[in-house]
Write an enzyme that holds these catalytic residues in place. Structure first.
Site, PDB file in Angstrom:
ATOM      1  N   LYS A 259       4.480   7.504  -9.324  1.00 54.73           N
ATOM      2  CA  LYS A 259       4.050   6.103  -9.279  1.00 54.73           C
ATOM      3  C   LYS A 259       3.381   5.690 -10.579  1.00 54.73           C
ATOM      4  O   LYS A 259       3.547   4.566 -11.035  1.00 54.73           O
ATOM      5  CB  LYS A 259       3.097   5.864  -8.103  1.00 54.73           C
ATOM      6  CG  LYS A 259       3.818   5.798  -6.768  1.00 54.73           C
ATOM      7  CD  LYS A 259       2.895   5.323  -5.675  1.00 54.73           C
ATOM      8  CE  LYS A 259       3.615   5.289  -4.329  1.00 54.73           C
ATOM      9  NZ  LYS A 259       2.705   5.017  -3.216  1.00 54.73           N
TER      10      LYS A 259
ATOM     11  N   LYS B 186      15.028   8.533  -4.071  1.00 54.43           N
ATOM     12  CA  LYS B 186      14.678   8.363  -2.654  1.00 54.43           C
ATOM     13  C   LYS B 186      14.829   6.897  -2.273  1.00 54.43           C
ATOM     14  O   LYS B 186      14.486   6.015  -3.074  1.00 54.43           O
ATOM     15  CB  LYS B 186      13.211   8.801  -2.508  1.00 54.43           C
ATOM     16  CG  LYS B 186      12.696   8.868  -1.109  1.00 54.43           C
ATOM     17  CD  LYS B 186      11.189   9.118  -1.112  1.00 54.43           C
ATOM     18  CE  LYS B 186      10.416   7.880  -1.460  1.00 54.43           C
ATOM     19  NZ  LYS B 186       8.981   7.926  -1.226  1.00 54.43           N
TER      20      LYS B 186
ATOM     21  N   LYS C 268      11.512   0.792  -0.845  1.00 53.59           N
ATOM     22  CA  LYS C 268      11.471  -0.650  -1.012  1.00 53.59           C
ATOM     23  C   LYS C 268      11.281  -0.999  -2.490  1.00 53.59           C
ATOM     24  O   LYS C 268      11.945  -1.873  -3.031  1.00 53.59           O
ATOM     25  CB  LYS C 268      10.311  -1.198  -0.175  1.00 53.59           C
ATOM     26  CG  LYS C 268       9.956  -2.619  -0.512  1.00 53.59           C
ATOM     27  CD  LYS C 268       9.914  -3.510   0.681  1.00 53.59           C
ATOM     28  CE  LYS C 268       9.841  -4.963   0.285  1.00 53.59           C
ATOM     29  NZ  LYS C 268       8.564  -5.328  -0.360  1.00 53.59           N
TER      30      LYS C 268
HETATM   31  P1  TYM Z   1       5.569   5.255   3.612  1.00 51.46           P
HETATM   32  O1  TYM Z   1       5.108   3.937   4.115  1.00 51.46           O
HETATM   33  O2  TYM Z   1       6.103   5.351   2.231  1.00 51.46           O
HETATM   34  O3  TYM Z   1       6.687   5.828   4.580  1.00 51.46           O
HETATM   35  C1  TYM Z   1       6.504   5.937   5.986  1.00 51.46           C
HETATM   36  C2  TYM Z   1       7.230   7.180   6.497  1.00 51.46           C
HETATM   37  O4  TYM Z   1       8.616   7.099   6.146  1.00 51.46           O
HETATM   38  C3  TYM Z   1       9.009   8.288   5.455  1.00 51.46           C
HETATM   39  N1  TYM Z   1      10.003   7.933   4.435  1.00 51.46           N
HETATM   40  C4  TYM Z   1      11.197   8.520   4.289  1.00 51.46           C
HETATM   41  N2  TYM Z   1      11.797   9.513   4.974  1.00 51.46           N
HETATM   42  C5  TYM Z   1      13.046   9.876   4.574  1.00 51.46           C
HETATM   43  N3  TYM Z   1      13.697   9.299   3.532  1.00 51.46           N
HETATM   44  C6  TYM Z   1      13.130   8.314   2.828  1.00 51.46           C
HETATM   45  N4  TYM Z   1      13.796   7.738   1.826  1.00 51.46           N
HETATM   46  C7  TYM Z   1      11.816   7.880   3.200  1.00 51.46           C
HETATM   47  N5  TYM Z   1      10.988   6.917   2.713  1.00 51.46           N
HETATM   48  C8  TYM Z   1       9.880   6.979   3.487  1.00 51.46           C
HETATM   49  C9  TYM Z   1       7.742   8.818   4.819  1.00 51.46           C
HETATM   50  O5  TYM Z   1       7.821  10.201   4.567  1.00 51.46           O
HETATM   51  C10 TYM Z   1       6.695   8.459   5.852  1.00 51.46           C
HETATM   52  O6  TYM Z   1       6.578   9.476   6.833  1.00 51.46           O
HETATM   53  N6  TYM Z   1       1.311   7.631   2.493  1.00 51.46           N
HETATM   54  C11 TYM Z   1       2.234   7.319   3.556  1.00 51.46           C
HETATM   55  C12 TYM Z   1       1.600   6.589   4.731  1.00 51.46           C
HETATM   56  C13 TYM Z   1       0.374   7.243   5.290  1.00 51.46           C
HETATM   57  C14 TYM Z   1       0.367   8.374   6.149  1.00 51.46           C
HETATM   58  C15 TYM Z   1      -1.018   8.581   6.444  1.00 51.46           C
HETATM   59  C16 TYM Z   1       1.347   9.205   6.682  1.00 51.46           C
HETATM   60  C17 TYM Z   1      -0.885   6.842   5.092  1.00 51.46           C
HETATM   61  N7  TYM Z   1      -1.744   7.635   5.792  1.00 51.46           N
HETATM   62  C18 TYM Z   1      -1.417   9.636   7.248  1.00 51.46           C
HETATM   63  C19 TYM Z   1       0.940  10.258   7.508  1.00 51.46           C
HETATM   64  C20 TYM Z   1      -0.428  10.459   7.778  1.00 51.46           C
HETATM   65  C21 TYM Z   1       3.337   6.425   3.008  1.00 51.46           C
HETATM   66  O7  TYM Z   1       3.170   5.769   2.020  1.00 51.46           O
HETATM   67  O8  TYM Z   1       4.430   6.353   3.820  1.00 51.46           O
END
Ligand code: TYM
Length: 341
Positions: free
Chosen positions: A127, A208, A211
């Protein structure tokens, strides 16, 4: 890290005791990567644990954003998750910033976190490479907030996609550090990663699906719009002509098939691709058909929820109410254990 099998045992056979926590950023465009890597499993696990899901707005503001649409993004993300199967009667869904103890615990965890560790986090490095003008402390501290999210509820299970596994390892590490420095209090949570769909690539077939890279298929997009994106999507790049055999293992379209298509269709893809019996467009058409079997009902439910805004309002209100009580209890303990009270 443990792998989730694709079929779960009967809910009745399982003791619903442990706490499960996961989070998702409030994007107005939840995509099929989120669905395959995370949401699909959340729905499967609803009866196995006491489930808590957070719409993580404190995390989202580490990237540039427009405050005037943040509330709409939060609502849309909640709606999409409920439509995808997070039944608010069977779990808690809440907005992170409505439970301010998340930031309080983050501060305490900051004092246990070596700076070097955060600088080495893959997501931080990626990032900060991308957003050179806005490498803020929040972006750097992001994994500590994430650890606080999970441990505030003393969760044991954290279902995530592959990109978040490092953050959950970090969370375990922090729990261990706290327990050693003070007294045993936090469990060391397990990342639960699906056996298929843990890493869905974008339509470019390289990075990956996300968005921010605008290489995604939205969970609630209309069938025609999805086909327009799927048709030119990158496949196995070594398969140049229709007569060339391909390798499904090197093709993102096959990875997506594994999330949406039944086993016999996946076999049809593997055989047809390796023998050049089918072309990439045949394979994509079949994928589109099976994606729609899953996505049509989700899109319909989302439309219904748009007509009933009280369902989202009530889910978020109950989630915040119950999570505040749980968070306050943990912070009482943590203040006592750390000598702050
Ligand atoms: P975020 O919002 O980016 O994504 C949410 C969930 O979707 C999964 N994910 C994917 N899985 C497979 N292929 C992809 N291309 C893909 N893009 C996203 C992510 O692995 C995630 O599980 N930091 C985290 C949110 C968060 C969180 C937490 C998660 C905040 N606090 C505590 C678990 C526990 C995030 O930005 O996810």
């Amino acid at each position: 890290m443990s792998e989730l099998p694709d079929s779960r045992p009967e809910a009745a056979e399982i003791q619903r005791t442990g706490i499960l926590f996961s989070g998702i950023q409030p994007s107005g465009n939840i995509h099929i990567g989120n669905y395959c890597g995370a949401i699909r499993n959340w729905v499967r696990l609803l009866d196995d644990y006491h489930c808590i899901f957070s719409i993580v707005d404190y995390h989202a503001i580490t990237a540039p954003y427009d405050p005037s649409i943040m509330q709409a993004r939060i609502r849309q993300a909640t709606l999409a998750n409920i439509a995808a199967g997070l039944d608010p009667e069977r779990c808690l869904i809440f907005v992170q910033s409505q439970v301010p103890e998340h930031t309080e615990l983050t501060w305490i965890f900051n004092t246990l976190t070596p700076m070097g560790l955060l600088g080495r986090m893959t997501q931080f490095k990626e990032k900060s490479r991308r957003s050179e003008e806005n490498i803020n402390v929040g972006l750097y501290d992001y994994p500590v907030l994430q650890a606080a999210d999970v441990l505030l509820y003393r969760a044991e299970a954290v279902p995530v996609g592959e990109d978040q596994v490092q953050h959950i390892e970090f969370t375990r590490d922090l729990a261990r550090k706290f327990n050693l420095r003070f007294e045993p209090y936090f469990p060391e949570p397990q990342a639960l990663v699906p056996s298929s769909g843990a890493r869905i690539l974008g339509l470019d077939g390289k990075s990956k699906m996300s968005k921010s890279l605008d290489n995604y298929i939205g969970l609630l997009e209309e069938p025609e719009a999805i086909w327009e994106k799927l048709r030119p999507a990158v496949t196995d790049e070594k398969r140049i002509r229709r007569s060339d055999p391909g390798e499904p293992g090197d093709c993102n379209i096959y990875t997506i098939h594994q999330c949406f298509s039944p086993p016999e269709v996946q076999e049809w893809v593997v055989d047809g691709c390796r023998s050049a019996g089918i072309g990439c467009i045949d394979c994509k058409r079949k994928l589109h058909e099976h994606m729609m079997n899953v996505l049509d009902p989700i899109r319909e439910r989302a439309k219904e929820l748009e007509r009933k805004p009280e369902v989202v309002d009530e889910a978020l209100a109950r989630g915040a109410r119950e999570c505040r009580v749980r968070a306050a209890a943990t912070m009482e303990d943590v203040r006592r254990i750390t000598g702050l009270r």
